[in-house]
Design a protein around this motif. Structure first.
Motif, PDB file in Angstrom:
ATOM      1  N   ASP A 339       3.239   0.627 -11.105  1.00 33.77           N
ATOM      2  CA  ASP A 339       2.282  -0.165 -10.291  1.00 33.77           C
ATOM      3  C   ASP A 339       3.129  -1.579  -9.769  1.00 33.77           C
ATOM      4  OD1 ASP A 339      -0.091   1.112 -10.257  1.00 33.77           O
ATOM      5  OD2 ASP A 339      -0.239   0.629 -12.478  1.00 33.77           O
ATOM      6  N   SER A 340       4.144  -1.889 -10.529  1.00 36.77           N
ATOM      7  CA  SER A 340       4.783  -3.075 -10.131  1.00 36.77           C
ATOM      8  C   SER A 340       5.881  -2.949  -9.306  1.00 36.77           C
ATOM      9  CB  SER A 340       5.088  -4.037 -11.572  1.00 36.77           C
ATOM     10  OG  SER A 340       6.204  -3.199 -11.908  1.00 36.77           O
ATOM     11  N   CYS A 341       6.449  -1.717  -9.343  1.00 39.39           N
ATOM     12  CA  CYS A 341       7.590  -1.671  -8.404  1.00 39.39           C
ATOM     13  C   CYS A 341       7.837  -0.252  -7.877  1.00 39.39           C
ATOM     14  CB  CYS A 341       9.101  -1.484  -9.500  1.00 39.39           C
ATOM     15  SG  CYS A 341      10.635  -1.526  -8.635  1.00 39.39           S
ATOM     16  N   TYR A 342       7.465   0.669  -8.420  1.00 41.39           N
ATOM     17  CA  TYR A 342       7.645   2.135  -7.821  1.00 41.39           C
ATOM     18  C   TYR A 342       6.797   2.382  -6.692  1.00 41.39           C
ATOM     19  CZ  TYR A 342       8.345   7.273  -7.388  1.00 41.39           C
ATOM     20  OH  TYR A 342       8.809   8.276  -6.847  1.00 41.39           O
ATOM     21  N   LYS A 343       5.537   2.513  -6.732  1.00 44.36           N
ATOM     22  CA  LYS A 343       4.551   2.798  -5.990  1.00 44.36           C
ATOM     23  C   LYS A 343       4.804   1.720  -4.686  1.00 44.36           C
ATOM     24  CE  LYS A 343       1.283   5.177  -8.597  1.00 44.36           C
ATOM     25  NZ  LYS A 343      -0.193   5.140  -9.366  1.00 44.36           N
ATOM     26  N   PRO A 344       4.801   0.314  -4.950  1.00 43.49           N
ATOM     27  CA  PRO A 344       4.872  -0.640  -3.705  1.00 43.49           C
ATOM     28  C   PRO A 344       5.934  -0.416  -3.087  1.00 43.49           C
ATOM     29  CG  PRO A 344       4.259  -1.806  -5.742  1.00 43.49           C
ATOM     30  CD  PRO A 344       4.582  -0.553  -6.091  1.00 43.49           C
ATOM     31  N   PHE A 345       7.249   0.043  -3.704  1.00 42.63           N
ATOM     32  CA  PHE A 345       8.568   0.518  -2.907  1.00 42.63           C
ATOM     33  C   PHE A 345       8.253   1.720  -2.077  1.00 42.63           C
ATOM     34  CE2 PHE A 345      12.540   2.443  -2.513  1.00 42.63           C
ATOM     35  CZ  PHE A 345      13.269   1.286  -1.953  1.00 42.63           C
ATOM     36  N   VAL A 346       7.640   2.543  -2.508  1.00 37.78           N
ATOM     37  CA  VAL A 346       7.591   3.877  -1.754  1.00 37.78           C
ATOM     38  C   VAL A 346       6.378   3.673  -0.839  1.00 37.78           C
ATOM     39  CG1 VAL A 346       6.510   6.062  -1.923  1.00 37.78           C
ATOM     40  CG2 VAL A 346       7.972   5.176  -3.911  1.00 37.78           C
ATOM     41  N   ARG A 347       5.486   2.724  -0.471  1.00 37.00           N
ATOM     42  CA  ARG A 347       4.596   2.629   0.508  1.00 37.00           C
ATOM     43  C   ARG A 347       5.557   1.606   1.369  1.00 37.00           C
ATOM     44  NH1 ARG A 347       0.832   1.406  -3.842  1.00 37.00           N
ATOM     45  NH2 ARG A 347       1.257  -0.496  -3.617  1.00 37.00           N
ATOM     46  N   SER A 348       6.326   0.909   0.876  1.00 37.36           N
ATOM     47  CA  SER A 348       6.947   0.040   2.030  1.00 37.36           C
ATOM     48  C   SER A 348       7.961   0.844   2.627  1.00 37.36           C
ATOM     49  CB  SER A 348       7.727  -1.070   1.345  1.00 37.36           C
ATOM     50  OG  SER A 348       8.695  -0.700   0.358  1.00 37.36           O
ATOM     51  N   MET A 349       8.764   1.917   1.982  1.00 37.11           N
ATOM     52  CA  MET A 349       9.411   2.750   2.689  1.00 37.11           C
ATOM     53  C   MET A 349       8.720   3.702   3.832  1.00 37.11           C
ATOM     54  SD  MET A 349      12.438   2.704   1.785  1.00 37.11           S
ATOM     55  CE  MET A 349      12.394   0.956   2.106  1.00 37.11           C
ATOM     56  N   SER A 350       7.568   4.167   3.338  1.00 41.49           N
ATOM     57  CA  SER A 350       6.736   4.631   4.415  1.00 41.49           C
ATOM     58  C   SER A 350       6.336   4.170   5.599  1.00 41.49           C
ATOM     59  CB  SER A 350       5.113   5.312   3.711  1.00 41.49           C
ATOM     60  OG  SER A 350       4.570   4.119   3.195  1.00 41.49           O
ATOM     61  N   LYS A 351       6.286   2.508   5.634  1.00 46.78           N
ATOM     62  CA  LYS A 351       5.912   1.795   6.732  1.00 46.78           C
ATOM     63  C   LYS A 351       7.229   1.285   7.569  1.00 46.78           C
ATOM     64  CE  LYS A 351       1.928  -0.100   4.331  1.00 46.78           C
ATOM     65  NZ  LYS A 351       1.347  -1.301   3.828  1.00 46.78           N
ATOM     66  N   ASP A 352       8.396   1.701   6.843  1.00 45.55           N
ATOM     67  CA  ASP A 352       9.779   1.498   7.571  1.00 45.55           C
ATOM     68  C   ASP A 352      10.050   2.424   8.544  1.00 45.55           C
ATOM     69  OD1 ASP A 352      12.186   0.520   8.155  1.00 45.55           O
ATOM     70  OD2 ASP A 352      12.811   0.413   6.178  1.00 45.55           O
ATOM     71  N   GLY A 353       9.895   2.114   9.752  1.00 40.87           N
ATOM     72  CA  GLY A 353      10.675   3.136  10.631  1.00 40.87           C
ATOM     73  C   GLY A 353      11.957   3.538  10.943  1.00 40.87           C
ATOM     74  N   THR A 354      12.765   2.845  10.236  1.00 45.49           N
ATOM     75  CA  THR A 354      14.146   3.087  10.238  1.00 45.49           C
ATOM     76  C   THR A 354      14.572   4.168   9.091  1.00 45.49           C
ATOM     77  OG1 THR A 354      14.714   0.969   8.608  1.00 45.49           O
ATOM     78  CG2 THR A 354      14.646   0.612  11.297  1.00 45.49           C
ATOM     79  N   ILE A 355      13.750   4.292   8.074  1.00 49.87           N
ATOM     80  CA  ILE A 355      14.022   5.128   7.147  1.00 49.87           C
ATOM     81  C   ILE A 355      14.331   6.489   7.426  1.00 49.87           C
ATOM     82  CG2 ILE A 355      11.799   5.983   6.822  1.00 49.87           C
ATOM     83  CD1 ILE A 355      14.196   5.236   4.001  1.00 49.87           C
ATOM     84  N   VAL A 356      13.904   6.963   8.705  1.00 51.13           N
ATOM     85  CA  VAL A 356      14.204   8.359   8.770  1.00 51.13           C
ATOM     86  C   VAL A 356      15.806   8.549   9.555  1.00 51.13           C
ATOM     87  CG1 VAL A 356      13.916  10.065  10.603  1.00 51.13           C
ATOM     88  CG2 VAL A 356      12.019   8.925   9.664  1.00 51.13           C
ATOM     89  N   LYS A 357      16.178   7.407  10.124  1.00 51.43           N
ATOM     90  CA  LYS A 357      17.582   7.167  10.606  1.00 51.43           C
ATOM     91  C   LYS A 357      18.504   7.066   9.318  1.00 51.43           C
ATOM     92  CE  LYS A 357      16.845   5.474  15.294  1.00 51.43           C
ATOM     93  NZ  LYS A 357      16.737   4.378  16.392  1.00 51.43           N
ATOM     94  N   GLU A 358      18.200   6.208   8.426  1.00 53.09           N
ATOM     95  CA  GLU A 358      19.068   5.989   7.433  1.00 53.09           C
ATOM     96  C   GLU A 358      19.071   7.256   6.392  1.00 53.09           C
ATOM     97  OE1 GLU A 358      17.261   2.792   5.053  1.00 53.09           O
ATOM     98  OE2 GLU A 358      17.499   1.303   6.566  1.00 53.09           O
ATOM     99  N   CYS A 359      18.129   8.000   6.389  1.00 53.84           N
ATOM    100  CA  CYS A 359      18.108   9.108   5.511  1.00 53.84           C
ATOM    101  C   CYS A 359      19.007  10.413   6.224  1.00 53.84           C
ATOM    102  CB  CYS A 359      16.897   9.731   5.216  1.00 53.84           C
ATOM    103  SG  CYS A 359      15.937   8.378   4.036  1.00 53.84           S
ATOM    104  N   GLY A 360      18.978  10.344   7.691  1.00 58.47           N
ATOM    105  CA  GLY A 360      19.596  11.350   8.299  1.00 58.47           C
ATOM    106  C   GLY A 360      18.874  12.722   8.165  1.00 58.47           C
ATOM    107  N   CYS A 361      17.631  12.776   8.054  1.00 60.56           N
ATOM    108  CA  CYS A 361      17.147  14.087   7.967  1.00 60.56           C
ATOM    109  C   CYS A 361      16.888  14.626   9.372  1.00 60.56           C
ATOM    110  CB  CYS A 361      15.751  13.844   6.956  1.00 60.56           C
ATOM    111  SG  CYS A 361      15.780  13.345   5.488  1.00 60.56           S
ATOM    112  N   VAL A 362      17.063  16.026   9.431  1.00 59.63           N
ATOM    113  CA  VAL A 362      16.818  16.908  10.560  1.00 59.63           C
ATOM    114  C   VAL A 362      15.977  17.959  10.231  1.00 59.63           C
ATOM    115  CG1 VAL A 362      18.116  18.374  12.201  1.00 59.63           C
ATOM    116  CG2 VAL A 362      19.404  16.249  11.322  1.00 59.63           C
ATOM    117  N   SER A 363      15.295  18.393  11.126  1.00 60.02           N
ATOM    118  CA  SER A 363      13.993  19.489  10.955  1.00 60.02           C
ATOM    119  C   SER A 363      14.906  20.734  10.839  1.00 60.02           C
ATOM    120  CB  SER A 363      13.151  19.145  12.004  1.00 60.02           C
ATOM    121  OG  SER A 363      12.249  20.344  11.749  1.00 60.02           O
ATOM    122  N   GLU A 364      14.193  21.542  10.053  1.00 62.40           N
ATOM    123  CA  GLU A 364      14.474  22.970  10.001  1.00 62.40           C
ATOM    124  C   GLU A 364      14.071  23.552  11.474  1.00 62.40           C
ATOM    125  OE1 GLU A 364      10.861  22.793   7.771  1.00 62.40           O
ATOM    126  OE2 GLU A 364      12.389  21.463   8.252  1.00 62.40           O
TER     127      GLU A 364
END
Length: 479
Positions: A339-364
């Motif tokens: 509750d203090s770190c993990y969930k807030p961090f994951v929520r912030s990542m879901s709002k970060d539009g640059t995360i897709v570019k940083e991860c470099g994920c490509v669709s199948e």
């Protein structure tokens, strides 16, 4: 005397060999080529061109320029790798059934959590106070501060054997827990039917009676406080190789109702590099023999698996622990750390539009989806109340309506719709378009191109003869 004879022979030989000029090469070409309008142009001479010849020259130049313009456009289109999408519905004798994941809207069991003091207050605070944006200090008890194992989460969760009352597939009743596999998700401990690609089940008929029918008891008496205040079950439809958290189709079913999930199967097939699959994005061909799965913890590559793994690894680097559903190795987060770190961090990542570019994920390039239409009716009907009370052993009709539901997941038709991306241009279609343009503008073909090429070669040889001081030869007639 001998010198005079030699000069006479040389003179006679030169007189017998006619002079061969560049205009002769043009005349012979124009009389034999299949290129239209060339024979209409007056042969080169010292006299000026006539009006008819000038008009034909103008016509040839105009059509040649138009041809070059069109050819540049055709080649540009070909190099841009355009595609067309083909939608093909196909009736099949059998269809592979998707994985069906069932999650109680409250996965934790209050009666089991009661062994820990202040546990109910903790979940109440983390739920209601977070909605109001109020922080609170976490309890100092070991159970809130120490890493929690998967076994702890399993022991504190709702039991699948008590929730799944009756299971029917293709008209046959089966033991629910032999076909439903417990799976840890971000919702908590859920249970998945057909979560094994090597033994994926199939159906041969469509309709509400022919596929999966479940009777479910959500056990509201064992609910605890959670941020989600709903009661019922969450249903996830997904590929059997895909983790439930990466599923695309989500359906909610409420107690006191019979919920019908009439689904269809859509198979998407896109073109890999150099084509673009999703407007401006490329895809990776996971079915290719050369493909190597870059993921460390998910055995099957998908775009969502890639993104999930990337976020989970970043969360581990940030918090030093992993969530209950994370597949990687490492200490699992305590309740306080979640509750203090993990969930807030994951929520912030879901709002970060640059995360897709940083991860470099490509669709199948190839994947399936199961869109569904959902409807419901009251369950059970009043006439069945007493009978269902005896079967479920519920305390009363109110308790039965608050806890029991029926779920029917089925194909509405035995049809698989394939959405296939195909190249708009192939080498054959490119040559066909080029040939059509050449025929329209100049009446030319591939053989005409060879004639023009031959003319250019002869001109080069003619000029080489001139440069070497030799007499130009008529190679068109002599070769």
């Amino acid at each position: 005397m001998d010198e005079k004879k030699t000069e006479t022979v040389t003179f006679d030989a030169d007189r017998r060999t006619p002079k061969y000029a560049l205009k002769d090469l043009w005349i012979e070409f124009s009389q034999s080529t299949g290129l239209h309008a060339v024979d209409k142009i007056k042969r080169p001479s010292k006299s000026p061109f006539r009006i008819r010849g000038l008009l034909w020259i103008l016509a040839m130049c105009s059509t040649s320029a138009f041809l070059v313009y069109n050819l540049v456009g055709e080649i540009g289109n070909y190099n841009s790798y355009p595609t067309v999408t083909k939608v093909t519905p196909k009736i099949q004798n059998s269809i592979e059934f998707p994985a069906v994941t069932i999650c109680n809207r409250c996965t934790l069991n209050k009666s089991r959590l009661d062994v820990y003091p202040d546990m109910m207050n903790y979940f109440f605070n983390t739920s209601i106070l977070r909605m109001k944006g109020i922080s609170f200090s976490a309890p100092t008890s070991d159970v809130f501060q120490e890493p929690l194992s998967l076994e702890w989460w399993k022991n504190m969760s709702m039991e699948g054997s008590k929730m799944l009352s009756q299971c029917v597939f293709q008209g046959d009743i089966f033991d629910c827990m032999t076909m439903f596999r417990p799976v840890h998700t971000k919702e908590g401990l859920c249970h998945t039917f057909n979560f094994n690609f090597s033994e994926m089940v199939k159906v041969w008929t469509a309709g509400e009676e022919a596929n999966l029918v479940l009777s479910f008891n959500i056990n509201q008496n064992d609910y605890t406080f959670r941020k989600n205040m709903a009661a019922g079950i969450k249903v996830l439809l997904h590929d059997p190789r895909v983790h439930p958290d990466a599923s695309s189709t989500v359906v909610m079913a409420a107690p006191g109702f019979s919920t019908f999930v009439a689904m269809q199967k859509f198979l998407y097939m896109y073109q890999p590099h150099p084509y673009t699959a999703f407007d401006d994005m490329e895809c990776v061909d996971t079915t290719s023999a050369q493909f190597v799965n870059p993921l460390k913890y998910y055995s099957y590559y998908t775009y969502n698996h890639c993104l999930m793994e990337c976020v989970q690894m970043k969360a581990f680097s940030e918090c030093g622990c992993i969530g209950p559903s994370d597949p990687q190795d490492g200490p699992r987060c305590s309740l306080a750390k979640q509750d203090s770190c993990y969930k807030p961090f994951v929520r912030s990542m879901s709002k970060d539009g640059t995360i897709v570019k940083e991860c470099g994920c490509v669709s199948e390039c190839t994947f399936d989806r199961y869109p569904a239409q959902v409807s419901s009716s009251s369950f059970p009907a009043n006439i069945w109340d007493n009978t269902f009370l005896n079967i479920t052993r519920a305390r009363d009709k109110g308790s039965m309506k608050d806890n029991f539901l029926e779920l029917r997941v089925f194909y509405d038709q035995m049809i698989v719709t394939s959405i296939t991306q195909q190249p708009q241009y192939t080498v054959a279609s490119l040559f066909s378009n080029v040939g059509g343009q050449m025929g329209l503008c100049l009446g030319a073909s591939i053989l005409t191109v060879m004639e023009i090429t031959e003319l250019l070669v002869f001109i080069i040889l003619f000029l080489c003869d001139k440069c070497r001081g030799r007499k130009a030869r008529n190679r068109i007639n002599t070769w």
